[in-house]
Design a protein around this motif. Structure first.
Motif, PDB file in Angstrom:
ATOM      1  N   ARG A   1       7.892   3.707   5.964  1.00  0.00           N
ATOM      2  CA  ARG A   1       6.722   3.093   6.599  1.00  0.00           C
ATOM      3  C   ARG A   1       6.057   4.121   7.495  1.00  0.00           C
ATOM      4  N   VAL A   2       4.743   4.265   7.368  1.00  0.00           N
ATOM      5  CA  VAL A   2       4.040   5.308   8.109  1.00  0.00           C
ATOM      6  C   VAL A   2       3.146   4.773   9.211  1.00  0.00           C
ATOM      7  N   ASP A   3       3.125   3.463   9.411  1.00  0.00           N
ATOM      8  CA  ASP A   3       2.374   2.925  10.541  1.00  0.00           C
ATOM      9  C   ASP A   3       3.349   2.372  11.577  1.00  0.00           C
ATOM     10  N   ASP A   4       2.851   2.019  12.742  1.00  0.00           N
ATOM     11  CA  ASP A   4       3.709   1.614  13.841  1.00  0.00           C
ATOM     12  C   ASP A   4       4.108   0.147  13.814  1.00  0.00           C
ATOM     13  N   SER A   5       3.394  -0.668  13.104  1.00  0.00           N
ATOM     14  CA  SER A   5       3.631  -2.106  13.127  1.00  0.00           C
ATOM     15  C   SER A   5       4.949  -2.458  12.454  1.00  0.00           C
TER      16      SER A   5
ATOM     17  N   SER B   1       1.290   5.660  -0.401  1.00  0.00           N
ATOM     18  CA  SER B   1       0.779   7.026  -0.470  1.00  0.00           C
ATOM     19  C   SER B   1       1.787   7.832  -1.276  1.00  0.00           C
TER      20      SER B   1
ATOM     21  N   SER C   1       1.498  -6.239   4.861  1.00  0.00           N
ATOM     22  CA  SER C   1       0.865  -5.400   5.876  1.00  0.00           C
ATOM     23  C   SER C   1       1.606  -4.067   5.939  1.00  0.00           C
ATOM     24  N   GLY C   2       0.931  -3.056   6.426  1.00  0.00           N
ATOM     25  CA  GLY C   2       1.563  -1.749   6.565  1.00  0.00           C
ATOM     26  C   GLY C   2       1.297  -0.840   5.392  1.00  0.00           C
ATOM     27  N   HIS C   3       1.532   0.441   5.627  1.00  0.00           N
ATOM     28  CA  HIS C   3       1.376   1.468   4.607  1.00  0.00           C
ATOM     29  C   HIS C   3       2.678   2.243   4.508  1.00  0.00           C
ATOM     30  N   TYR C   4       3.009   2.648   3.293  1.00  0.00           N
ATOM     31  CA  TYR C   4       4.261   3.345   3.024  1.00  0.00           C
ATOM     32  C   TYR C   4       3.991   4.648   2.302  1.00  0.00           C
ATOM     33  N   ARG C   5       4.868   5.613   2.528  1.00  0.00           N
ATOM     34  CA  ARG C   5       4.811   6.904   1.838  1.00  0.00           C
ATOM     35  C   ARG C   5       6.051   7.016   0.969  1.00  0.00           C
TER      36      ARG C   5
ATOM     37  N   HIS D   1       0.864  -1.182   0.000  1.00  0.00           N
ATOM     38  CA  HIS D   1       0.000   0.000   0.000  1.00  0.00           C
ATOM     39  C   HIS D   1       0.902   1.233   0.000  1.00  0.00           C
TER      40      HIS D   1
END
Length: 158
Positions: free
Chosen positions: A115-119, A74, A143-147, A72
Motif C-alpha cells: 500500500r502506497v498511501d497513508d490511509s 501501480s 480505497s487506496g493505491h497499491y504498488r 488500484h
C-alpha cells in the motif's frame, strides 16, 4: 515475585500495543491484473482479486470471474515484463477483433502488493461499471493505491 509481575505487565503491554497497530502494508493475492494499453499519466491499471481453476483455460477462467471489486495498482518496474505475458482484450471480447484503441491487457497473476498511501481504511468506492472481456463488470474499487513489489504469472491453458 515483584519482578515477575513487572515482566508480565511489560509483556502484556507489548502485546496490546502490537495488537492495536495498523494492518500490515503488504497483501499477497491471486487474481486478474488489468493493464491499460496507454502507458502514460492518463492510464490506470487495476487488480481483481479472485481464484483460478487450473483445469480451465484462461478465457474460461476470465469468463467465470464473479468478483466486481478491484484495487488500484501501480506496476512500477514490472510494467513491461507484465505486458509481455498478458492477453489483449476489448470490453466486448476476450480476444481483440477490432477497436485496438479500447484494448486492455489481462494476466492471471499472484501478486505481493504494498500500500502506497497513508490511509488504513479499506472501504469500497462505487464507480460507473467498467466492462471487460465481454463478461466482467467492475463496479467498485477498494480505497487506496497499491504498488506491485512481486509478481508471479499463473500459467493456464489457452
Amino acid at each position: 515475585m515483584m519482578a515477575t509481575k513487572h515482566v508480565l505487565g511489560f509483556l502484556l503491554g507489548c502485546l496490546s500495543v502490537s495488537a492495536c497497530q495498523q494492518k500490515p502494508a503488504y497483501l499477497h493475492e491471486t487474481g486478474l491484473l488489468v493493464m491499460d494499453k496507454a502507458r502514460n499519466d492518463n492510464s490506470f491499471d487495476y487488480f481483481i482479486p479472485c481464484t483460478f481453476n487450473d483445469t480451465l483455460s484462461f478465457g474460461q477462467n476470465v469468463r467465470s470471474i464473479g468478483e466486481h471489486k478491484a484495487r488500484h495498482i501501480s506496476t512500477g518496474a514490472l510494467e513491461f515484463a507484465l505486458l509481455n505475458v498478458s492477453w489483449p482484450s476489448t470490453p466486448d471480447s476476450f480476444y481483440v477483433k477490432s477497436s485496438w484503441e479500447q484494448r486492455s491487457y489481462l494476466s492471471a497473476v499472484e501478486l505481493t502488493l504494498k500500500r502506497v498511501d497513508d490511509s488504513s481504511e479499506n472501504t469500497l468506492n462505487d464507480i460507473d461499471p467498467i466492462k471487460l472481456a465481454g463478461s466482467i463488470s467492475v463496479s467498485q474499487f477498494y480505497s487506496g493505491h497499491y504498488r506491485i513489489v512481486r509478481a508471479k504469472k499463473i500459467i493456464l491453458i489457452e
